[in-house]
Motif scaffolding. Structure first.
Motif, PDB file in Angstrom:
ATOM      1  N   LEU A   1       0.826  -1.204   0.000  1.00  0.00           N
ATOM      2  CA  LEU A   1       0.000   0.000   0.000  1.00  0.00           C
ATOM      3  C   LEU A   1       0.862   1.256   0.000  1.00  0.00           C
ATOM      4  O   LEU A   1       0.522   2.256  -0.651  1.00  0.00           O
ATOM      5  CB  LEU A   1      -0.928   0.003   1.221  1.00  0.00           C
ATOM      6  N   ASP A   2       1.968   1.209   0.706  1.00  0.00           N
ATOM      7  CA  ASP A   2       2.817   2.399   0.788  1.00  0.00           C
ATOM      8  C   ASP A   2       3.363   2.793  -0.584  1.00  0.00           C
ATOM      9  O   ASP A   2       3.498   3.980  -0.890  1.00  0.00           O
ATOM     10  CB  ASP A   2       3.971   2.137   1.763  1.00  0.00           C
ATOM     11  N   GLU A   3       3.652   1.818  -1.402  1.00  0.00           N
ATOM     12  CA  GLU A   3       4.163   2.109  -2.744  1.00  0.00           C
ATOM     13  C   GLU A   3       3.099   2.718  -3.641  1.00  0.00           C
ATOM     14  O   GLU A   3       3.420   3.357  -4.651  1.00  0.00           O
ATOM     15  CB  GLU A   3       4.703   0.820  -3.373  1.00  0.00           C
ATOM     16  N   MET A   4       1.823   2.545  -3.290  1.00  0.00           N
ATOM     17  CA  MET A   4       0.727   3.074  -4.107  1.00  0.00           C
ATOM     18  C   MET A   4       0.396   4.525  -3.775  1.00  0.00           C
ATOM     19  O   MET A   4      -0.351   5.171  -4.517  1.00  0.00           O
ATOM     20  CB  MET A   4      -0.531   2.215  -3.892  1.00  0.00           C
ATOM     21  N   ARG A   5       0.940   5.057  -2.693  1.00  0.00           N
ATOM     22  CA  ARG A   5       0.505   6.372  -2.225  1.00  0.00           C
ATOM     23  C   ARG A   5       0.878   7.476  -3.218  1.00  0.00           C
ATOM     24  O   ARG A   5       2.001   7.529  -3.709  1.00  0.00           O
ATOM     25  CB  ARG A   5       1.130   6.681  -0.862  1.00  0.00           C
ATOM     26  N   PHE A   6      -0.071   8.361  -3.497  1.00  0.00           N
ATOM     27  CA  PHE A   6       0.227   9.500  -4.353  1.00  0.00           C
ATOM     28  C   PHE A   6       0.525  10.757  -3.540  1.00  0.00           C
ATOM     29  O   PHE A   6       0.900  11.777  -4.093  1.00  0.00           O
ATOM     30  CB  PHE A   6      -0.894   9.756  -5.371  1.00  0.00           C
ATOM     31  N   HIS A   7       0.332  10.716  -2.234  1.00  0.00           N
ATOM     32  CA  HIS A   7       0.881  11.712  -1.309  1.00  0.00           C
ATOM     33  C   HIS A   7       0.937  11.054   0.050  1.00  0.00           C
ATOM     34  O   HIS A   7       0.272  10.056   0.318  1.00  0.00           O
ATOM     35  CB  HIS A   7       0.048  12.998  -1.278  1.00  0.00           C
ATOM     36  N   ARG A   8       1.769  11.589   0.925  1.00  0.00           N
ATOM     37  CA  ARG A   8       1.840  11.039   2.278  1.00  0.00           C
ATOM     38  C   ARG A   8       1.731  12.194   3.264  1.00  0.00           C
ATOM     39  O   ARG A   8       2.294  13.268   3.063  1.00  0.00           O
ATOM     40  CB  ARG A   8       3.108  10.225   2.493  1.00  0.00           C
ATOM     41  N   SER A   9       0.969  11.958   4.326  1.00  0.00           N
ATOM     42  CA  SER A   9       0.708  13.001   5.294  1.00  0.00           C
ATOM     43  C   SER A   9       0.414  12.374   6.653  1.00  0.00           C
ATOM     44  O   SER A   9      -0.553  11.616   6.791  1.00  0.00           O
ATOM     45  CB  SER A   9      -0.485  13.855   4.843  1.00  0.00           C
ATOM     46  N   ARG A  10       1.279  12.620   7.617  1.00  0.00           N
ATOM     47  CA  ARG A  10       1.060  12.317   9.036  1.00  0.00           C
ATOM     48  C   ARG A  10       1.113  10.850   9.424  1.00  0.00           C
ATOM     49  O   ARG A  10       1.659  10.520  10.463  1.00  0.00           O
ATOM     50  CB  ARG A  10      -0.270  12.917   9.523  1.00  0.00           C
ATOM     51  N   VAL A  11       0.479   9.953   8.662  1.00  0.00           N
ATOM     52  CA  VAL A  11       0.299   8.583   9.149  1.00  0.00           C
ATOM     53  C   VAL A  11       0.779   7.556   8.131  1.00  0.00           C
ATOM     54  O   VAL A  11       0.886   7.825   6.936  1.00  0.00           O
ATOM     55  CB  VAL A  11      -1.181   8.305   9.488  1.00  0.00           C
ATOM     56  N   ASN A  12       1.061   6.352   8.648  1.00  0.00           N
ATOM     57  CA  ASN A  12       1.352   5.175   7.830  1.00  0.00           C
ATOM     58  C   ASN A  12       0.356   4.072   8.175  1.00  0.00           C
ATOM     59  O   ASN A  12      -0.224   4.067   9.262  1.00  0.00           O
ATOM     60  CB  ASN A  12       2.770   4.654   8.092  1.00  0.00           C
TER      61      ASN A  12
END
Length: 693
Positions: free
Chosen positions: A622-633
């Protein structure tokens, strides 16, 4: 300290989950959506939650044309939850509105502010919007630098000023309609603060209030005799009026709330140096009319330290941050709750356990829209009720484990005068560093501290009070300290001190080190993250040149000029604390790797042990699919590390041991003077109950 009564509807324990509103929910009225409401209500009740908190439609004034539809939806949610024995609290921003002028700003809002359900008018439409005859645009906050409308880049937003009487009257009217239309049981009225810190607010009402207090017109930012000059009483007045505005705002709302109606607001770290800029303080909120104290624990819980973009704060720091909020709740005789975020049963359990160790209610929330994943992926992830049921059910089935009040062996005095009225109190490496270091040192060495705001009239509850780096005190505070010493209280002061008989050589700054007026103000980095000004984050206080020697200026007062954060006073201070602090009825003498919290009720003494550190991992696909990251994993693994399986207790009776998050059984063995306890391998959280005879 006021005693909490469980029979009081305002102090009954709560277990809270979020009720997310998405755009499809606003296809209303709709039979399919009504069926979905019923199913969600039943699932929340099955998870043994007491309360659902609205999340979404957050910037409420952006939904002005749809209040009738939204209120009917909320009323239906409340009705179905009530059938299941669950309350509904609304939760929205009192004053922020999304505004954008370009396609880029619009996309920023939609992608990064998903939890708000961002849905805002064009600027052309917003310019015509009225409520009860008043233009919404006339309520806006004004930037002190430009004297134009204040903009919040991190939210692509503007905000209404809570010192504007027309806005306060309008919001009060809206709340009356909301409560009457929906039947909600409580409210989180968020954001009566300054998100751009000292950049706001220069509206006519804020300027008029400064003039009323000081006779002074608000100066331009080039006037360094005012801006950031802690020698100037007018600057103190400017700081004070911004805190007082939130108090007065809630005081204006208080008469409209029904009896037993819970009222809270967003909860930042009220003790931190940045609180002066934001004017966010739980004590101000409750002084006005809130009756439920919140601390928002943003980011991952427990931390995932391999992602520098997300928010990862240690569990020990969370508990230190909460100490001020707990003190506010104790002072008011109310309860405290904390908001924590997670996505799996593993993280839900840790969020809940952190709250229970702090003696707080838990609001557990999934924050899916911060993950930056496609909607079809988010829809497949579990909701709160699916993953928090285990700990909530455990709490429901074992209520006596969560009764009583947290024992405070020693008081740690929080100096508002230092935080608000000195430059030292506004530095990250200044007052807060010593205050928080003091608390963390006590927690991590098996002592149980309480933050306190006043010196008590007797020495029974707190026989010892610590005074870390209280560089400024009012004459009334000094007199109260003298009375406390006169009745047998003990005080240990360290670092810069306002007490004239505590000798030190500190020369603290009266203003920050800045070259240009703009450098005094905070900024927003990459259009997303608010960042304190460089002077707040980096200005240093030279180390003490004083000898490493304890002083006893008067009977009952010990003083050392070195700061708690220097580390030189730690060992002796701990010895002094152990010699004269309030004894615990049960002592855990060996407990490597655990945070310990002790509670006492009429029926039992209960000891909570929570692992300090965890080995965490995430769903990398799922992390590789992120188109932005903010605050949480999306954390999937949280295993305790550095914890001992063998603990030693000094107690008169053997405990019953509970393992809410784990499997297996603990073994208790009697030894001379107490007991040894062997926990199953990898125990994250244990509760020991010692019934009273």
């Amino acid at each position: 300290m006021k005693r909490i009564e469980k029979s009081d509807p305002l102090t009954a324990p709560k277990r809270i989950v979020s009720w997310w509103i998405k755009l499809p929910d606003l296809d209303w009225p709709n039979h399919d959506n009504h069926d979905r409401i019923k199913r969600r209500a039943e699932e929340i009740a099955k998870a043994n939650a007491t309360t659902a908190m609205i999340f979404g439609t957050h910037f409420r004034w952006d939904f002005l044309p749809y209040f009738t539809l939204l209120h009917d939806y909320l009323a239906t949610v409340a009705e179905e939850l009530h059938k299941c024995g669950v309350e509904l609290y609304d939760h929205h921003s009192v004053n922020l509105v999304h505004r954008y002028s370009t396609r880029e700003e619009m996309r920023h809002v939609m992608l990064h502010s998903g939890p708000h359900l961002p849905f805002s008018p064009s600027r052309e439409a917003a310019a015509t919007w009225r409520y009860n005859g008043h233009l919404l645009n006339d309520w806006r906050m004004i930037d002190v630098k430009t004297r134009d409308v204040l903009y919040f880049p991190q939210y692509a937003a503007e905000g209404f000023c809570i010192q504007n009487p027309d806005f306060v009257a309008a919001y009060k009217d809206y709340l009356q309609k909301l409560i009457a239309d929906t039947g909600i049981d409580g409210l989180s009225a968020d954001d009566p603060v300054h998100f751009m810190h000292y950049n706001s607010c220069a509206c006519p009402h804020c300027r008029a209030e400064l003039k009323r207090r000081t006779g002074l017109e608000l100066p331009p930012i080039e006037d360094r005799s005012f801006w950031g000059n802690w020698k100037n009483p007018a600057w103190h007045a400017w700081i004070d009026q911004r805190f007082d505005a939130a108090r007065d705002f809630f005081a204006a709302l208080k008469p409209i709330f029904p009896e037993g109606f819970r009222v809270t607001t967003c909860g930042h770290n009220s003790a931190a140096p940045g609180a002066n800029g934001s004017a966010a303080d739980a004590r101000s909120f409750l002084a006005g009319g809130c009756n439920y104290t919140n601390l928002e624990m943003s980011g991952n819980m427990p931390p995932y330290k391999k992602d520098p973009v997300t928010t990862n704060i240690s569990i020990s720091s969370r508990i230190v941050n909460a100490s001020h909020h707990q003190a506010v709740a104790r002072e008011q005789g109310g309860r405290c709750f904390s908001t924590g975020f997670g996505f799996t049963e593993t993280t839900a359990g840790i969020v809940w356990a952190v709250n229970k160790v702090m003696g707080a209610d838990c609001w557990f929330s999934c924050l899916k829209d911060r993950l930056g994943l496609p909607q079809h992926v988010l829809d497949a992830l579990p909701d709160e009720a699916e993953i928090v049921g285990k700990p909530f059910t455990f709490e429901t089935e074992h209520p006596t484990l969560f009764e009583g009040e947290q024992i405070g062996q020693v008081g740690v005095y929080f100096s508002y005068e230092t935080r608000k009225h000195t430059c030292f109190g506004n530095l990250a490496k200044g007052y807060y560093k010593d205050f928080s270091t003091c608390l963390q040192t006590l927690f991590e060495n098996g002592l149980s501290p309480h933050t306190v705001f006043d010196f008590p009239e007797n020495a029974e509850e707190y026989p010892l009070i610590l005074l870390p780096s209280a560089a400024a005190m009012t004459e009334a505070e000094k007199a109260a300290l003298a009375r406390y010493l006169a009745v047998g209280g003990r005080v240990i002061a360290t670092g810069p001190s306002a007490l004239s008989d505590c000798r030190h050589s500190y020369v603290l700054p009266d203003a920050p080190h800045t070259d240009t007026p703009d450098e005094f103000f905070s900024t927003v980095v990459n259009g997303v993250k608010h960042q304190e000004a460089d002077w707040v984050r980096h200005d240093e206080i030279p180390q003490s040149r004083d000898a490493d020697r304890w002083q006893q200026p008067r009977e009952g007062l010990d003083y050392h000029p070195h700061r708690m954060s220097d580390g030189t006073v730690t060992e002796v201070l701990l010895q002094k604390c152990r010699a004269c602090c309030r004894p615990l009825p049960v002592t855990v003498t060996e407990s490597e790797g655990y945070i310990i919290s002790t509670f006492e009720s009429d029926r039992a003494v209960t000891v909570h042990l929570l692992a300090k550190e965890f080995d965490t991992d995430i769903d990398h696909r799922l992390d590789e699919m992120r188109f932005h990251r903010s605050r949480v994993n999306y954390i999937t693994k949280a295993e305790p590390i550095g914890v001992s399986r063998h603990l030693r207790l000094t107690a008169a009776t053997a405990p019953t041991v509970y393992l809410p998050l784990g499997e297996g059984e603990a073994t208790v063995t009697a030894v001379d003077g107490g007991y040894t306890l062997q926990l199953p391998k990898g125990t994250a959280y244990a509760i020991l109950q010692f019934p009273k005879a």
